[in-house]
Scaffold this motif. Structure first.
Motif, mmCIF file in Angstrom:
data_model
loop_
_atom_site.group_PDB
_atom_site.id
_atom_site.type_symbol
_atom_site.label_atom_id
_atom_site.label_comp_id
_atom_site.label_asym_id
_atom_site.label_seq_id
_atom_site.Cartn_x
_atom_site.Cartn_y
_atom_site.Cartn_z
ATOM 1 N N VAL A 105 71.584 -0.797 49.220
ATOM 2 C CA VAL A 105 72.915 -0.863 49.826
ATOM 3 C C VAL A 105 73.407 0.544 50.189
ATOM 4 C CG1 VAL A 105 75.353 -1.355 49.341
ATOM 5 C CG2 VAL A 105 73.594 -3.042 48.747
ATOM 6 N N LEU A 106 73.215 1.490 49.267
ATOM 7 C CA LEU A 106 73.635 2.867 49.536
ATOM 8 C C LEU A 106 72.912 3.431 50.760
ATOM 9 C CD1 LEU A 106 73.727 4.317 45.889
ATOM 10 C CD2 LEU A 106 75.674 3.663 47.321
ATOM 11 N N ILE A 107 71.609 3.175 50.835
ATOM 12 C CA ILE A 107 70.835 3.664 51.981
ATOM 13 C C ILE A 107 71.271 2.956 53.262
ATOM 14 C CG2 ILE A 107 68.523 3.770 53.005
ATOM 15 C CD1 ILE A 107 67.444 4.085 50.122
ATOM 16 N N GLY A 108 71.450 1.630 53.190
ATOM 17 C CA GLY A 108 71.833 0.859 54.366
ATOM 18 C C GLY A 108 73.175 1.254 54.938
ATOM 19 N N ILE A 109 74.086 1.700 54.064
ATOM 20 C CA ILE A 109 75.423 2.118 54.524
ATOM 21 C C ILE A 109 75.434 3.594 54.906
ATOM 22 C CG2 ILE A 109 77.821 2.473 53.847
ATOM 23 C CD1 ILE A 109 77.563 -0.017 52.076
ATOM 24 N N PHE A 110 75.063 4.446 53.955
ATOM 25 C CA PHE A 110 75.248 5.875 54.158
ATOM 26 C C PHE A 110 74.172 6.493 55.048
ATOM 27 C CE2 PHE A 110 77.665 5.025 50.272
ATOM 28 C CZ PHE A 110 78.887 5.559 50.651
ATOM 29 N N GLY A 111 72.995 5.848 55.131
ATOM 30 C CA GLY A 111 71.996 6.327 56.073
ATOM 31 C C GLY A 111 72.493 6.203 57.507
ATOM 32 N N GLN A 112 73.143 5.095 57.800
ATOM 33 C CA GLN A 112 73.673 4.895 59.148
ATOM 34 C C GLN A 112 74.891 5.787 59.412
ATOM 35 O OE1 GLN A 112 73.321 0.820 60.863
ATOM 36 N NE2 GLN A 112 72.970 0.152 58.751
ATOM 37 N N ILE A 113 75.660 6.053 58.371
ATOM 38 C CA ILE A 113 76.776 6.996 58.527
ATOM 39 C C ILE A 113 76.245 8.392 58.829
ATOM 40 C CG2 ILE A 113 78.636 8.186 57.293
ATOM 41 C CD1 ILE A 113 79.223 5.555 55.863
ATOM 42 N N GLY A 114 75.160 8.802 58.138
ATOM 43 C CA GLY A 114 74.552 10.105 58.399
ATOM 44 C C GLY A 114 74.084 10.229 59.830
#
Length: 320
Positions: free
Chosen positions: A261-270
């Motif tokens: 979940v962290l990767i799915g959200i914050f990866g796209q924010i990055g």
């Protein structure tokens, strides 16, 4: 085949050839860990930082590129300091000298303070552009690129230096076989993060192409859609769940889901944050260094945002 079709084919070929060389090398160095992984991250960090500085120059800044890259490398080095400290201390102890050394947190404070003061002092004597903008660009680059990338070294070094053996092995200590297992878990953890980000990017792209109707953030990235973003999010979570069952025996299922979940959200924010920088600078890619892929910052923009957040979760929740 028309000119556009030939161009797309050539671009795809370049991307595949680069991936065939780069991905095995990255995976190999990640599994080796230690100073090999440190040099990999430090190199990626230095090139991405240079590309960031190049973009700021298009907005009228004159960052201290050499100073920033040197201190960025030192910041990366602090993240592996615990390993170095143990080895240096043991070397001198074997020769009858009990050495007094900085703690990791003390060294961080010293390096960051020296960097800030050094940049301010140099800019005092420069007559190029705006001192405020120059200082801001120089410091921001090191904090965004070098510091955030460095947390990936921190994450890799948790295995074994921050690993609570008593929590995962009934004997309360680890023999050589178990230490090797812990080291492999460290490599597998970073590789699973890489894979989750790559799958997120791929699913978001193809999901957007196939189902995309509602724009995600048109002002920043006019081609990204909510549908593609959801596909990317689900792919990130699914990849981490697969990683838990295939490679990451120390992770509980719910913990693997949280990391996904962290990767799915914050990866796209990055990715959106870098897109904002590029749009502001008026460039399509951070550079043309990697054939078919753009720049190093383009390839690792999601990781810059993901690494510190996943590190904090694994260190303070999973391994606490």
């Amino acid at each position: 085949m028309g000119g556009e079709g030939m161009s797309q084919f050539s671009n795809l070929t370049s991307r595949i050839l680069v991936a065939l060389v780069a991905i095995p090398l990255i995976l190999w160095l990640t599994m080796l860990g230690g100073y090999f992984f440190f040099m990999l991250v430090a190199l990626i960090s230095a090139v991405a930082l240079y590309e960031f500085y190049e973009m700021t120059e298009k907005k009228g800044a004159f960052p201290l590129k050499t100073v920033g890259i040197i201190f960025g490398f030192i910041v990366n080095g602090v993240f592996i300091y615990e390993r170095t400290q143990v080895e240096i201390y043991q070397f001198f102890l074997d020769h009858g000298v009990r050495l007094s050394m900085f703690s990791q947190h003390q060294l961080f404070s010293v390096v960051l303070l020296k960097f800030l003061l050094f940049v301010l002092l140099i800019e005092l004597f420069r007559t190029k552009g705006s001192p405020t903008i120059n200082i801001a660009a120089t410091i921001l680059g090191v904090l965004i690129i070098s510091f955030c990338f460095g947390t990936l070294i921190f994450l890799r070094e948790l295995f074994p230096y921050g690993f609570p053996v008593y929590k995962f092995f009934s004997a309360g200590f680890a023999d050589d076989v178990q230490l090797s297992q812990i080291n492999r878990w460290g490599g597998y953890t970073v590789i699973s993060i890489f894979a989750s980000i790559w799958m997120c990017d791929t699913a978001a792209y193809f999901g957007g192409k196939s189902f995309g109707k509602h724009l995600l953030f048109e002002r920043v990235s006019p081609k990204k859609t909510w549908e593609g973003s959801v596909c990317g999010f689900l792919a990130a979570v699914g990849t981490m769940i697969a990683g838990k069952y295939l490679l990451l025996g120390y992770l509980a299922l719910h913990q693997a889901i949280v990391v996904g979940v962290l990767i799915g959200i914050f990866g796209q924010i990055g990715d959106l944050i870098e897109s904002r920088f590029k749009r502001d600078a008026g460039v399509k890619d951070s550079s043309s260094l990697i054939p078919g892929h753009g720049g190093v910052y383009d390839r690792f923009d999601s990781l810059i945002y993901v690494a510190p957040i996943v590190y904090l979760y694994i260190d303070f929740v999973v391994l606490s």
